[in-house]
Design a protein around this motif. Structure first.
Motif, PDB file in Angstrom:
ATOM      1  N   GLU A 293      31.095  11.570  17.355  1.00 45.80           N
ATOM      2  CA  GLU A 293      30.028  11.000  18.461  1.00 45.80           C
ATOM      3  C   GLU A 293      30.185   9.522  18.317  1.00 45.80           C
ATOM      4  N   THR A 294      29.967   8.530  19.335  1.00 42.89           N
ATOM      5  CA  THR A 294      30.117   7.256  19.206  1.00 42.89           C
ATOM      6  C   THR A 294      28.638   6.715  19.480  1.00 42.89           C
ATOM      7  N   VAL A 295      28.446   5.561  19.250  1.00 41.88           N
ATOM      8  CA  VAL A 295      27.116   4.814  19.291  1.00 41.88           C
ATOM      9  C   VAL A 295      26.342   5.132  20.773  1.00 41.88           C
ATOM     10  N   PRO A 296      25.118   5.721  20.554  1.00 37.50           N
ATOM     11  CA  PRO A 296      24.644   5.863  21.878  1.00 37.50           C
ATOM     12  C   PRO A 296      24.833   4.506  22.930  1.00 37.50           C
ATOM     13  N   CYS A 297      24.633   4.658  23.899  1.00 41.34           N
ATOM     14  CA  CYS A 297      24.728   3.600  25.079  1.00 41.34           C
ATOM     15  C   CYS A 297      23.247   2.855  25.001  1.00 41.34           C
ATOM     16  N   ALA A 298      23.133   1.633  25.176  1.00 48.98           N
ATOM     17  CA  ALA A 298      21.851   0.925  25.452  1.00 48.98           C
ATOM     18  C   ALA A 298      21.234   1.714  26.598  1.00 48.98           C
ATOM     19  N   PRO A 299      19.717   2.196  26.450  1.00 47.33           N
ATOM     20  CA  PRO A 299      19.170   2.446  27.746  1.00 47.33           C
ATOM     21  C   PRO A 299      18.972   1.781  28.566  1.00 47.33           C
ATOM     22  N   SER A 300      18.873   2.268  29.925  1.00 46.84           N
ATOM     23  CA  SER A 300      19.116   1.675  31.139  1.00 46.84           C
ATOM     24  C   SER A 300      18.023   2.089  32.039  1.00 46.84           C
ATOM     25  N   GLN A 301      17.931   1.828  33.329  1.00 48.86           N
ATOM     26  CA  GLN A 301      17.049   2.407  34.367  1.00 48.86           C
ATOM     27  C   GLN A 301      15.637   2.150  33.826  1.00 48.86           C
ATOM     28  N   LEU A 302      15.446   1.046  33.332  1.00 51.41           N
ATOM     29  CA  LEU A 302      13.904   0.625  32.805  1.00 51.41           C
ATOM     30  C   LEU A 302      13.146   0.512  33.769  1.00 51.41           C
ATOM     31  N   THR A 303      12.026   1.054  33.752  1.00 55.57           N
ATOM     32  CA  THR A 303      10.931   1.087  34.529  1.00 55.57           C
ATOM     33  C   THR A 303       9.490   0.606  33.933  1.00 55.57           C
ATOM     34  N   THR A 304       8.640  -0.024  34.461  1.00 55.30           N
ATOM     35  CA  THR A 304       7.146  -0.177  34.154  1.00 55.30           C
ATOM     36  C   THR A 304       6.287   0.054  35.101  1.00 55.30           C
ATOM     37  N   TYR A 305       5.031   0.370  34.534  1.00 56.59           N
ATOM     38  CA  TYR A 305       3.984   0.810  35.299  1.00 56.59           C
ATOM     39  C   TYR A 305       2.831   0.229  34.502  1.00 56.59           C
ATOM     40  N   HIS A 306       1.794  -0.592  35.326  1.00 56.90           N
ATOM     41  CA  HIS A 306       0.864  -1.471  34.888  1.00 56.90           C
ATOM     42  C   HIS A 306      -0.460  -0.912  35.591  1.00 56.90           C
TER      43      HIS A 306
ATOM     44  N   CYS B 294      -4.204  -1.788  36.420  1.00 58.12           N
ATOM     45  CA  CYS B 294      -4.770  -3.236  36.450  1.00 58.12           C
ATOM     46  C   CYS B 294      -6.206  -3.439  35.485  1.00 58.12           C
ATOM     47  N   SER B 295      -6.719  -1.946  35.870  1.00 57.17           N
ATOM     48  CA  SER B 295      -8.151  -2.026  35.241  1.00 57.17           C
ATOM     49  C   SER B 295      -8.127  -1.796  33.991  1.00 57.17           C
ATOM     50  N   SER B 296      -7.198  -1.126  33.358  1.00 62.39           N
ATOM     51  CA  SER B 296      -7.417  -0.847  31.985  1.00 62.39           C
ATOM     52  C   SER B 296      -6.290  -1.687  31.106  1.00 62.39           C
ATOM     53  N   ASN B 297      -5.219  -2.245  31.867  1.00 60.88           N
ATOM     54  CA  ASN B 297      -4.241  -3.073  31.291  1.00 60.88           C
ATOM     55  C   ASN B 297      -3.065  -2.129  30.534  1.00 60.88           C
ATOM     56  N   VAL B 298      -3.312  -0.911  30.850  1.00 57.19           N
ATOM     57  CA  VAL B 298      -2.221  -0.029  29.905  1.00 57.19           C
ATOM     58  C   VAL B 298      -1.155  -0.037  30.828  1.00 57.19           C
ATOM     59  N   ILE B 299       0.196  -0.058  29.767  1.00 59.05           N
ATOM     60  CA  ILE B 299       1.404  -0.363  30.550  1.00 59.05           C
ATOM     61  C   ILE B 299       2.071   0.723  30.059  1.00 59.05           C
ATOM     62  N   ILE B 300       2.714   1.729  30.869  1.00 60.42           N
ATOM     63  CA  ILE B 300       4.003   2.644  30.706  1.00 60.42           C
ATOM     64  C   ILE B 300       5.280   2.101  31.026  1.00 60.42           C
ATOM     65  N   PHE B 301       5.980   2.059  29.684  1.00 60.88           N
ATOM     66  CA  PHE B 301       7.413   1.763  29.802  1.00 60.88           C
ATOM     67  C   PHE B 301       8.334   2.724  29.711  1.00 60.88           C
ATOM     68  N   SER B 302       9.429   3.072  30.527  1.00 66.03           N
ATOM     69  CA  SER B 302      10.122   4.301  30.725  1.00 66.03           C
ATOM     70  C   SER B 302      11.572   3.865  30.833  1.00 66.03           C
ATOM     71  N   TRP B 303      12.470   4.749  30.405  1.00 66.67           N
ATOM     72  CA  TRP B 303      13.893   4.710  30.534  1.00 66.67           C
ATOM     73  C   TRP B 303      14.747   6.053  30.783  1.00 66.67           C
ATOM     74  N   ALA B 304      16.052   5.837  31.055  1.00 60.90           N
ATOM     75  CA  ALA B 304      16.762   7.136  31.505  1.00 60.90           C
ATOM     76  C   ALA B 304      17.223   7.607  29.966  1.00 60.90           C
ATOM     77  N   PRO B 305      17.457   8.870  29.735  1.00 62.42           N
ATOM     78  CA  PRO B 305      17.704   9.577  28.616  1.00 62.42           C
ATOM     79  C   PRO B 305      19.340   8.971  28.185  1.00 62.42           C
ATOM     80  N   THR B 306      19.639   8.819  27.032  1.00 64.03           N
ATOM     81  CA  THR B 306      20.972   8.742  26.729  1.00 64.03           C
ATOM     82  C   THR B 306      21.581   9.797  25.579  1.00 64.03           C
ATOM     83  N   ASN B 307      22.973   9.774  25.472  1.00 67.28           N
ATOM     84  CA  ASN B 307      23.550  10.797  24.772  1.00 67.28           C
ATOM     85  C   ASN B 307      23.715  10.405  23.371  1.00 67.28           C
ATOM     86  N   ASN B 308      23.793  11.333  22.646  1.00 69.72           N
ATOM     87  CA  ASN B 308      23.800  11.371  21.269  1.00 69.72           C
ATOM     88  C   ASN B 308      22.804  10.613  20.436  1.00 69.72           C
ATOM     89  N   THR B 309      21.480  10.980  20.858  1.00 64.56           N
ATOM     90  CA  THR B 309      20.301  10.120  20.548  1.00 64.56           C
ATOM     91  C   THR B 309      19.276  11.167  19.938  1.00 64.56           C
TER      92      THR B 309
END
Length: 510
Positions: free
Chosen positions: A161-174, A176-191
């Protein structure tokens, strides 16, 4: 060295009851003779990747027939039996190594993905490197041995298996009141798992390790810009993803100060700039129910048209493109007091004072009434209520009077002007004379303009008094006691009010 076999077939010959097959490898000293009663046969033990001259004789009891046409056949090459590989995570190159095969001129190593697409390298030795491999793939490695005329693909293989690809399809949700940030991405193979990193604008770094495809970042500060990246971890780590930036909610403005210009209807609010804020909104609520607001991109804001006499509660909010802070309450502010109205002045029988009256005005803490003469002389009084008495006025003068309201910081504008006419002054140039016959005394004085009449009083040493009145400039006392010293004064009378008495003048009887 493995051997190889060749299977032959030929056509029947009429009258033949046996066939002799000759396989002649004279170039390497090999020669094989076999007899068959059928129309086919197999010769084993031949050297791989060698050329042989092959022909067939037919025979019967009468002897051998003519041989068939000579056919030259080259034996196939043996398969590669052992394969190993070494994949480099940093370069993405796989090095393939194999056991050499007798007779092979060179070799081809293939990396075949799940879609059947192959990447290859060739070598005359027992190793070569395959480049341009895709990230996140599972490859099958095969090696083909190649001679001039033949090739054989290994019947053994290996996967990697080759090195996993760099994660893509990055999204963030902020949030406002609590300043919590959710960071998400698409799954990658061989991880196996992921490591997401938060880099704040103040340099603070936070990591999140997860097998999921999202991370929650909770300890974020207001007014910061955060950079989020993620990489996949397996036997090899992927490249880091492209960055995703998020701005947290603005901080709450501090040191809010509001002032009303004493000579205008403008309410000015200032504050310390809040980190992360792009704009601000100021709201003011007056005690009379009026509301005001203004917006600003700096740290000050002016609200025009604010009513006089307001006591204002002031709030400020900070905003960026997405979020707004909660309202922050500043100190209360007061506008300039309203100008007193319905101002009036009345003069009683005291010639040196005037009572000022007015209607209570909004925002006033107390009031100052002032009376000014044409010569510049000013007299005043102050009061928390709607009236006060101005004393010390000069008799027989005309004053211009007004009232202002104050809240100890700002004064209202001057009210409308009213005129005060003070009472008459006492007569001047008072003199006395005694008529010895009958002890009758006469007092005289200078006339006072517009006076109705005058009243003179003679007061003896023991306190007894004598009076006389006149609408001219003199009058006489009768029945004065003998051997008495009288103090004589004169007052001016106007509409029932007396002026102050004139200075005492002595009158002696005999």
């Amino acid at each position: 060295m493995s051997s190889t076999s060749i299977r032959f077939q030929w056509s029947s010959v009429i009258g033949a009851d046996k066939y002799f097959l000759v396989v002649d490898g004279s170039s390497n000293g090999e020669r094989y003779n076999h007899s068959f009663t059928t129309l086919s046969g197999q010769v084993d033990g031949l050297t791989p990747s060698k050329s042989y001259d092959c022909y067939v004789y037919s025979s019967n009891q009468a002897g051998l027939g003519a041989s068939s046409m000579t056919k030259t056949i080259t034996t196939s090459i043996n398969r590669v039996m052992s394969i190993s590989m070494d994949y480099s995570c940093s370069s993405g190159v796989v090095t393939v190594t194999w056991g050499q095969v007798f007779g092979a001129n060179f070799y081809r190593a293939d990396a075949i993905d799940v879609n059947g697409t192959a990447l290859s390298c060739t070598s005359a030795s027992n190793t070569c490197q395959i480049t341009m491999l895709n990230c996140g793939e599972r490859y099958l490695i095969q090696v083909t041995a190649i001679s001039f005329d033949c090739q054989s693909t290994s019947n053994t293989s290996t996967y990697f298996e080759t090195v996993p690809c760099a994660p893509s399809q990055l999204t963030t949700y902020h949030e406002c009141s609590s300043n919590v940030i959710i960071f998400s991405w698409a799954p990658t193979n061989n991880t196996n798992y992921y490591i997401a990193t938060s880099l704040a604008s103040d340099g603070q770094v936070v990591e999140c390790h997860t097998k999921d495809t999202e991370c929650f970042f909770t300890n974020t500060g207001c007014g910061h810009t955060y950079q989020y990246t993620v990489y996949a971890v397996s036997n090899c780590n992927s490249e880091t993803s492209s960055p995703k930036h998020v701005r947290t909610s603005p901080c709450i403005p501090q040191n809010i100060e509001t002032s009303a210009g004493c000579w205008s209807d403008v309410l000015i609010t200032t504050w310390d700039k809040a980190a992360g804020a792009l704009s601000y909104t100021v709201e003011a609520q007056g005690n009379n129910g009026d509301s005001y607001n203004c917006s600003s991109f700096t740290n000050s804001c002016a609200i025009p048209g604010v009513a006089c006499g307001e006591s204002l509660s002031v709030w400020i909010t900070a905003s960026d493109d997405d979020c707004t802070t909660e309202k922050e309450l500043g100190e209360a502010a007061q506008t300039v007091p309203c100008t007193p109205t319905n101002v009036s002045a009345s003069v009683d029988c005291s010639p040196n004072s005037a009572l000022m009256n007015w209607t209570v005005s909004k925002g006033a803490g107390f009031y100052i009434a002032m009376a000014q003469h044409a010569d510049g002389t000013v007299r005043s009084c102050h009061s928390p209520g709607p009236n006060c008495l101005i004393q010390g006025l000069t008799c027989g003068k005309t004053y211009t009077a007004s009232v202002i309201a104050t809240n100890m910081k700002c004064n209202s504008s001057q009210s409308q002007l009213v005129t005060i006419e003070t009472g008459f002054c006492p007569p001047t140039n008072v003199s006395t004379s005694l008529q010895c016959d009958g002890n009758m005394g006469t007092v005289s004085w200078a006339a006072v303009a517009r006076a109705d009449m005058y009243l003179a009083t003679a007061t003896g040493n023991d306190g007894h008094t004598h009076t006389c009145s006149s609408n001219s400039t003199d009058c006489s006392f009768t029945d004065l006691l003998c051997s008495e010293i009288y103090a004589v004064t004169v007052v001016t009378i106007d509409r029932g009010c007396h002026s102050d008495p004139s200075p005492d003048v002595e009158l002696r009887t005999v």
